[in-house]
Design a protein around this motif. Structure first.
Motif, PDB file in Angstrom:
ATOM      1  N   SER A 195       1.187   6.742  -6.700  1.00 46.67           N
ATOM      2  CA  SER A 195       0.086   7.669  -6.988  1.00 46.67           C
ATOM      3  C   SER A 195       0.533   9.109  -6.748  1.00 46.67           C
ATOM      4  CB  SER A 195      -1.168   7.298  -6.193  1.00 46.67           C
ATOM      5  OG  SER A 195      -0.990   7.617  -4.834  1.00 46.67           O
ATOM      6  N   GLY A 196       1.407   9.298  -5.776  1.00 47.78           N
ATOM      7  CA  GLY A 196       1.958  10.641  -5.568  1.00 47.78           C
ATOM      8  C   GLY A 196       2.801  11.091  -6.748  1.00 47.78           C
ATOM      9  N   LEU A 239       0.897   4.155  -2.765  1.00 47.91           N
ATOM     10  CA  LEU A 239       0.714   5.559  -2.392  1.00 47.91           C
ATOM     11  C   LEU A 239       1.820   6.426  -2.993  1.00 47.91           C
ATOM     12  CD1 LEU A 239      -1.281   7.177  -0.673  1.00 47.91           C
ATOM     13  CD2 LEU A 239       0.226   6.854   1.295  1.00 47.91           C
ATOM     14  N   LEU A 240       3.036   5.919  -2.983  1.00 49.35           N
ATOM     15  CA  LEU A 240       4.143   6.683  -3.556  1.00 49.35           C
ATOM     16  C   LEU A 240       3.999   6.809  -5.068  1.00 49.35           C
ATOM     17  CD1 LEU A 240       7.248   5.418  -1.546  1.00 49.35           C
ATOM     18  CD2 LEU A 240       5.937   7.519  -1.253  1.00 49.35           C
ATOM     19  N   GLU A 244       0.839  -1.197   0.000  1.00 46.36           N
ATOM     20  CA  GLU A 244       0.000   0.000   0.000  1.00 46.36           C
ATOM     21  C   GLU A 244       0.879   1.255   0.000  1.00 46.36           C
ATOM     22  OE1 GLU A 244      -2.904  -0.193   3.144  1.00 46.36           O
ATOM     23  OE2 GLU A 244      -3.718   1.788   2.633  1.00 46.36           O
TER      24      GLU A 244
END
Ligand SMILES: Nc1ncnc2c1ncn2[C@@H]1O[C@H](COP(=O)(O)OP(=O)(O)O)[C@@H](O)[C@H]1O
Ligand SMILES: [Mg+2]
Lengths: 260, 479
Positions: free
Chosen positions: B416-417, B413-414, B409
């Motif tokens: 998507s950043g 998240l990284l 996850e």
């Protein structure tokens, strides 16, 4: 709560922690002080599970369990929190979203229901006020473009939000003005309870004026070379770390003529 | 008339033979242009690794598939039984809320299309019909490469494109809702090429948003050779999107050519997730003073995929601005290419041109080749370009995990950043939502592949310890 026993840790071929032992009981606040490069951050990172540090000997028990066998996220779920000396910037990920994602990951792991966005907004706002952080920083990418003090406030905000049992704060007080220092001290104080503990890694006595520790330890050359009560901090403030910054043993003076 | 008589020779070595009679509906100028284009292909052949612009992208596998154009009318009934096994409407999804035009295998399918409000004087037509009723509007578009084609695929479009969409906006016409064009490739028949062509003529001061979505259903390989030509007249504003979500067996070649007039604005946004081999060309010419172009691209290249982005920004007039950000996320043994070229011509004084390409490699075997190029022949210009290739920042990964976010996850998240900067450039509302859904859907397998302990995870665990440099890449952590 935390038992560190003869911990040796290295990075590559360099040993940084050389037989460090420390015991922290529930309800206590310990301060770890020491000169630059003595291994304070290494200790903090090893406790949080950072990758490149290899533990070559010793053990760490957290509530009797083998802490070193747990992944970083398992340690977090078990209540270990590391306040970073250098909080990491994460471009593209909004602080608010990060905080909620992390809180919900912790809650899932702890068997609690997740918190929805609206409910979270209220919780986050309460913590934000406590640490007196600018509201705009909640919508900015995590730590991205934050000043040093804003980053530290964000660390304390996280500590309050995640409600750890063992908080390890790595120089959270460094470079802070007096207001920010007060915020950090208040944050740690508010978590103080018979069931929680904190390790404050610090350079200065300043923080300890606001937050009187139960024990003070001096870390030098990769091990604890001296321990005492709060008065030790004042002594260090007065006399510095002279005499501690070699790899000498606690019991024996350094052999004369050894070249070290 | 038999199908064979309408089929173009399948293999380049045989030369490109147009049907002897040509297409009966072609006006004379078009028949001449088609013969000229076909002759160009026969004389010059197809791009190979020897061509500088095609160094990393092989089209040979696609050349094994016939260039068949199996109809002379360019018109057939999509829902009338040609594809009985596929519910095409289901494939199309919900739409963006405005006009939606559907093109199936290169041919306009009116039964699947939804028309909507258009300002008076605006024309929205199948290209096939437009060639019949308004050929004068299209004639100039077949002569853009009268001095020679950049490569055979453009020539093939001139030779073989019979259908697609014409959007013709008169002066000051404003279309608020996005005009969505869905280009669908349908398997189940013999694999073939299609050559859809989209023409946007934006009159002076007009304003429109055009979204091209290229979709395919899994099955046999197909080849899309799409050409979009946009004329942005003085003061006009056109926002153009390409969402490339073809099936993983297919080959996708798309070219977007835009000519910008005085004080006009054009933006191109690309999201490429599909296809086995995808090449997305954008060629913009700023030939009116004070024109402005924004080019944003995001390619998510998974295992077995190859995405090539070839961009040319041609500053040919005073005081124009161009701004580019392309980002790639490459996983497994995927291969990404960024070939960005800015030319500032003599006299293009006061040009402001910026280009950035950043790539994130999620696996040891992932590869990217990035070549930003800047050629300046004018004075008093502000130009920057840069490229970066990196892996997920191990410090950021640890930071997230130390907060309780599980490893996979945290990776997601990284990533998507990393992609957010490009997605932020997509228009707020249905277009952004669509893009975000697609990105999330394509990152999910990347992340769960890691979770199962297959390629991504084994690579990722060593991320932190390893130097960030990758083959043919510059070091550094992509942010
Ligand atoms: N990632 C690393 N690679 C190499 N050496 C390191 C690394 N991290 C720390 N060190 C070295 O380990 C020693 C202890 O560092 P650190 O734990 O950061 O000290 P402190 O926090 O007490 O200032 C220093 O000599 C430092 O240079
Ligand atoms: Mg430190």
């Amino acid at each position: 709560m935390l038992l560190i026993d003869d911990l040796h840790a290295s990075i590559g071929d360099t040993e940084i922690l050389s037989g460090l032992s420390l015991e922290v009981a529930a309800g206590e606040v310990h301060a770890v002080m020491g000169p630059n490069g003595s291994g304070k951050s290494t200790l903090a990172h090893v406790l949080a599970g950072r990758d490149p540090y290899q533990v070559t000997a010793g053990r760490v028990l957290y509530d009797g369990a083998d802490l070193l066998a747990m992944t970083p996220e398992e340690r977090a779920a078990a209540g270990v929190f590391l306040g970073f000396q250098h909080p990491v910037e994460i471009p593209g990920v909004a602080n608010m979203y990060f905080l909620r994602t992390a809180l919900n990951a912790l809650r899932r792991a702890r068997g609690l229901d997740e918190v929805g966005p609206v409910e979270f907004l209220a919780i986050a706002e309460e913590k934000r006020r406590l640490v007196e952080m600018d509201r705009m920083l909640m919508d900015r990418p995590v730590n991205d473009g934050f000043s040093g003090g804003e980053k530290k406030r964000n660390e304390i905000l996280q500590m309050l939000l995640f409600e750890p049992r063992l908080a390890i704060l790595d120089e959270t007080d460094s470079g802070l003005d007096i207001d920010a220092l007060r915020v950090v001290a208040a944050g740690v104080s508010s978590l103080r309870s018979p069931d929680t503990a904190a390790i404050l890694i610090t350079h200065h006595q300043r923080l300890l004026d606001h937050l009187v520790p139960d024990r003070v330890h001096v870390l030098a050359g990769g091990r604890i070379v001296r321990s005492g009560g709060p008065e030790l901090a004042a002594e260090l403030e007065a006399h510095g770390y002279a005499g501690f910054d070699t790899r000498c043993s606690r019991e024996l003076p350094a052999p004369i003529g050894s070249g070290r | 008339m038999t199908l064979a008589a309408r089929t173009v020779s399948a293999h380049p070595s045989e030369g490109l033979q147009l049907p002897l009679a040509g297409w009966p509906s072609d006006p004379d100028w078009l028949a001449v242009a088609r013969r000229g284009a076909a002759a160009w292909v026969t004389a010059n052949g197809f791009p190979s690794a020897k061509h500088e612009d095609w160094r990393y992208t092989r089209i040979d596998p696609a050349l094994a598939i016939p260039f068949a154009t199996d109809t002379d009318t360019g018109r057939r009934t999509a829902t009338g039984g040609s594809w009985p096994d596929v519910s095409l409407r289901d494939l199309l999804g919900p739409g963006l809320g405005g006009i939606r035009l559907v093109v199936v295998d290169g041919h306009f399918a009116p039964e699947l299309s939804d028309h909507g409000y258009l300002p008076s004087g605006a024309r929205l037509d199948s290209l096939h019909d437009a060639l019949a009723v308004a050929p004068h509007r299209l004639e100039p578009l077949w002569s853009w490469h009268s001095n020679g084609y950049p490569h055979a695929l453009r020539a093939l479009s001139d030779a073989l494109a019979t259908d697609g969409i014409l959007i013709d906006l008169p002066t000051e016409a404003v279309v608020d809702d996005p005009i969505e064009i869905v280009l669908l490739t349908v398997p189940g028949r013999a694999p073939h090429w299609s050559h859809p062509r989209i023409v946007v003529l934006a009159g002076a001061g007009s304003k429109a948003t055009v979204v091209e979505t290229h979709l395919g259903v899994p099955g046999q390989p197909s080849v899309t050779n799409a050409l979009t030509q946009v004329v942005v007249d003085d003061g006009a504003q056109v926002a153009h999107y390409v969402i490339q979500d073809e099936n993983l067996d297919s080959f996708h070649f798309s070219s977007l050519d835009a000519h910008l007039g005085h004080s006009s604005r054009f933006s191109s946004r690309l999201l490429a997730v599909g296809g086995r081999i995808g090449r997305h060309e954008v060629h913009t010419v700023l030939h009116g003073e004070n024109a402005e172009v924004e080019l944003h691209g995001l390619f998510l290249t998974g295992s077995g995929q190859h995405h090539d982005n070839a961009i040319l920004v041609d500053h040919a007039a005073l005081g124009c601005r161009s701004h580019q950000i392309y980002k790639g996320v490459i996983d497994g043994d995927g291969h990404g290419v960024f070939n960005g070229h800015i030319v500032v011509r003599p006299g293009a004084v006061g040009t402001d041109a910026h280009q950035t390409n950043k790539n994130l490699l999620l696996s040891d075997r992932a590869e990217v080749d990035t070549r930003p190029r800047l050629e300046i022949f004018a004075d008093d210009v502000a130009c920057t370009h840069g490229a970066a290739v990196g892996q997920l920042d191990p410090d950021a990964l640890f930071y997230l995990r130390s907060r309780g976010v599980p490893h996979q996850e945290a990776r997601a998240l990284l990533v998507s950043g990393f992609v957010q900067e490009v997605l932020d450039c997509f228009a707020d509302g249905p277009i952004r939502q669509y893009a975000e859904r697609l990105v999330a859907a394509h990152l999910e397998p990347i992340m769960s592949a890691g979770r199962r302990g297959t390629d991504s995870a084994s690579d990722s665990d060593s991320d932190s310890a390893r130097d960030v440099s990758a083959s043919r890449s510059r070091g550094g952590t992509a942010k």
